[in-house]
Design an enzyme around this catalytic site. Structure first.
Site, PDB file in Angstrom:
ATOM      1  N   THR A 125       1.487  24.523  -4.907  1.00  0.00           N
ATOM      2  CA  THR A 125       1.336  25.758  -4.132  1.00  0.00           C
ATOM      3  C   THR A 125       1.959  25.637  -2.750  1.00  0.00           C
ATOM      4  OG1 THR A 125      -0.689  26.382  -5.297  1.00  0.00           O
ATOM      5  CG2 THR A 125      -0.320  27.393  -3.147  1.00  0.00           C
ATOM      6  N   LYS A 136       2.418  10.227   8.575  1.00  0.00           N
ATOM      7  CA  LYS A 136       1.766   9.679   9.769  1.00  0.00           C
ATOM      8  C   LYS A 136       2.354  10.241  11.066  1.00  0.00           C
ATOM      9  CE  LYS A 136      -0.485   5.608   7.851  1.00  0.00           C
ATOM     10  NZ  LYS A 136      -1.873   5.874   8.256  1.00  0.00           N
ATOM     11  N   ASP A 160       9.218   3.149   1.607  1.00  0.00           N
ATOM     12  CA  ASP A 160       8.000   3.812   2.084  1.00  0.00           C
ATOM     13  C   ASP A 160       7.888   3.595   3.590  1.00  0.00           C
ATOM     14  OD1 ASP A 160       5.434   4.543   2.816  1.00  0.00           O
ATOM     15  OD2 ASP A 160       4.460   3.632   1.077  1.00  0.00           O
ATOM     16  N   PHE A 173       0.863  -1.186   0.000  1.00  0.00           N
ATOM     17  CA  PHE A 173       0.000   0.000   0.000  1.00  0.00           C
ATOM     18  C   PHE A 173       0.895   1.230   0.000  1.00  0.00           C
ATOM     19  CE2 PHE A 173      -2.343   3.511   1.767  1.00  0.00           C
ATOM     20  CZ  PHE A 173      -3.590   3.403   1.176  1.00  0.00           C
TER      21      PHE A 173
END
Length: 509
Positions: A392, A367, A336, A230
């Protein structure tokens, strides 16, 4: 009312709530009340007069107040994924509260995202600073108008805990965004090398074809990920996510390869030879895909522990082999650490357990960091021109300041070492439960990985629902895994409450 006065008032309310939750009985069976009362408990070892002594369940969850609030919320916001409507003003430390006065030991922690507990006093103090208020009300477009102190904020916070060998950061908004921008960096790096270096200009054909989503401007490259992994739900990150079909159905996807992540057998010490063969086969598959896939991979992305896909582990030897293969074929390795990072595994970064001879090329985070981005060290991973990696906000200074306060508190209290020790204690207790109830605590995993522990249960969803009734909030992953994601301030006394509740679940089916 000023922000500071409001926060002080909230602190006073918090103290009142903490006292009240200590004295209220747990609204479950007499046996449960007796069991909880019999357990020796003290306040938090880290902060005085902070937490309740234990869980307090007064109503069904959701109770009448929560049900009414959920119904109102559902009129304007999709509530079908709702787990528990929360009263954050009354949540404290390791305990999460709801509008009906239920207080649960939280070992799910907002899907592994709360590092230091609810309403942490050190973070409240950071939130009252002029620096934080300035970051909140004068939010900058960081790429164009970074604050004068932005370098100091990064060096004293995010970069202070940078993984070994990585000394730069691209800040982002969330884990999906961190992975997405890391993928973009990988594609630009690869094409820059193929083109002949950063000083070589784009051709007219590249510029024109890119506007039509065609090659050569739109490169024909891929990111290799692993089955059950994931990495987020944006377009690029979703194409590397392989955890559940519901995440992907109806969404256009890139034609990118996936390799088998090792499915180890437990206990590990009884299947060492077999597991080594499983990992070797997985590495062989990765190498085959890197050299033959029709859309060439320029990077491999991998989680240290596949968290959403079922808490799947692999050995350090597997990851060292993966690093060797990626270097051999000139492919980047992206680790990751969105869910595994910031101390939960007993190391600040989970990949520190691997003892890699060469660091990953990029490490993504979010997280528990409360901010997001990716670390890198190779200057070639900076695009050769401005505005190629840009948006931005490009992160959030207020969240970077919060991460700095988290880092300071983690270091002050030595919470990574603490989490390693508490994890060892908790795993030992769970081994006892697995021996006593082998059908209920299957494939116990996470030994030596702090509190990042999981097991499989054949009635997982019922297991999680019953845990709430006993005052514990737990999460699941994959098809049958029960995953534990305590905060870094989780102590042995909390582990005792948790283990007591887990045994009660399986002994009263």
């Amino acid at each position: 009312m000023s922000a500071c006065r409001a926060l002080r008032g909230s602190n006073a309310l918090l103290r009142a709530v903490s006292v009240s939750t200590v004295t209220r009985p747990i609204a479950v069976s007499l046996e449960s009340r007796r069991k909880f009362a019999a357990s020796a408990r003290v306040m938090s070892s880290f902060y005085a007069s902070w937490e309740p002594e234990g869980p307090s369940v007064k109503t069904a969850i959701p109770g009448p107040k929560a049900k009414a609030a959920i119904a109102e919320l559902d009129e304007v916001f999709d509530t079908r994924s709702l787990n528990m409507l929360t009263d954050y003003s009354k949540s404290v430390g390791n305990y999460i509260a709801d509008p009906d006065g239920n207080v649960l030991l939280d070992v799910y922690a907002q899907i592994a995202s709360i590092p230091l507990g609810y309403n942490n006093p050190a973070l409240r103090k950071a939130a009252q600073s002029d620096e934080m208020i300035n970051g909140l009300i004068n939010r900058p477009a960081l790429g164009n108008f970074p604050p004068a102190e932005w370098a100091d904020v990064l060096k004293s916070g995010i970069l202070k805990v940078a993984p070994k060998g990585l000394n730069q950061v691209f800040t982002a908004m969330a884990g999906s965004d961190a992975n997405e921008t890391a993928y973009k960096a990988a594609f630009m790096w690869r094409r820059q090398r193929e083109r002949g270096g950063p000083s070589v200009e784009f051709t007219e054909e590249e510029m024109n074809s890119a506007m039509n989503n065609k090659s050569p401007g739109a490169s024909e490259l891929s990111i290799l990920s692993f089955k059950h992994g994931f990495h987020g739900r944006l377009f690029g990150s979703l194409s590397t996510t392989r955890s559940k079909p519901i995440h992907k159905v109806d969404i256009p996807a890139f034609d990118w390869p996936q390799a088998t992540f090792p499915q180890l057998k437990y206990p590990l010490d009884q299947h060492a030879t077999e597991n080594a063969a499983i990992e070797r086969a997985a590495l062989d598959e990765v190498e085959h895909l890197l050299t033959t896939y029709h859309v060439p991979p320029c990077a491999v992305v991998v989680e240290p522990i596949q968290s959403e896909g079922g808490d799947n582990h692999a050995t350090p030897a597997f990851f060292r082999g993966l690093r060797e293969i990626t270097r051999k074929h000139g492919v980047l390795l992206i680790v990751d650490e969105v869910q595994t990072g910031v101390g939960a595994t007993g190391r600040f970064w989970a990949h520190d357990h691997w003892d890699l001879p060469h660091p990953p090329d990029m490490v993504t985070f979010s997280k528990k960091a409360q901010t997001a981005g990716y670390y890198f060290g190779n200057p070639e991973l900076r695009p050769n021109k401005p505005y190629r990696q840009f948006n931005t906000w490009m992160g959030d200074p207020a969240r970077a300041l919060l991460f700095r306060a988290i880092i300071d508190e983690v270091e002050r209290l030595d919470l990574v070492k603490h989490t390693a020790a508490v994890g060892e204690y908790l795993f030992g207790k769970l081994e006892g439960l697995a021996a006593k109830y082998p059908g209920e605590f299957r494939n116990l995993r996470g030994k030596g990985m702090g509190t990042f522990i999981a097991f499989d249960n054949p009635r997982r969803d019922e297991f999680l629902a019953k845990a709430k009734k006993l005052g514990v909030n737990i999460g699941g992953s994959g098809q049958s895994a029960v995953r534990l994601r305590p905060m870094l301030i989780f102590e042995e006394k909390h582990a005792d409450i948790l283990v007591e509740a887990l045994e009660k679940i399986v002994s009263t089916w």
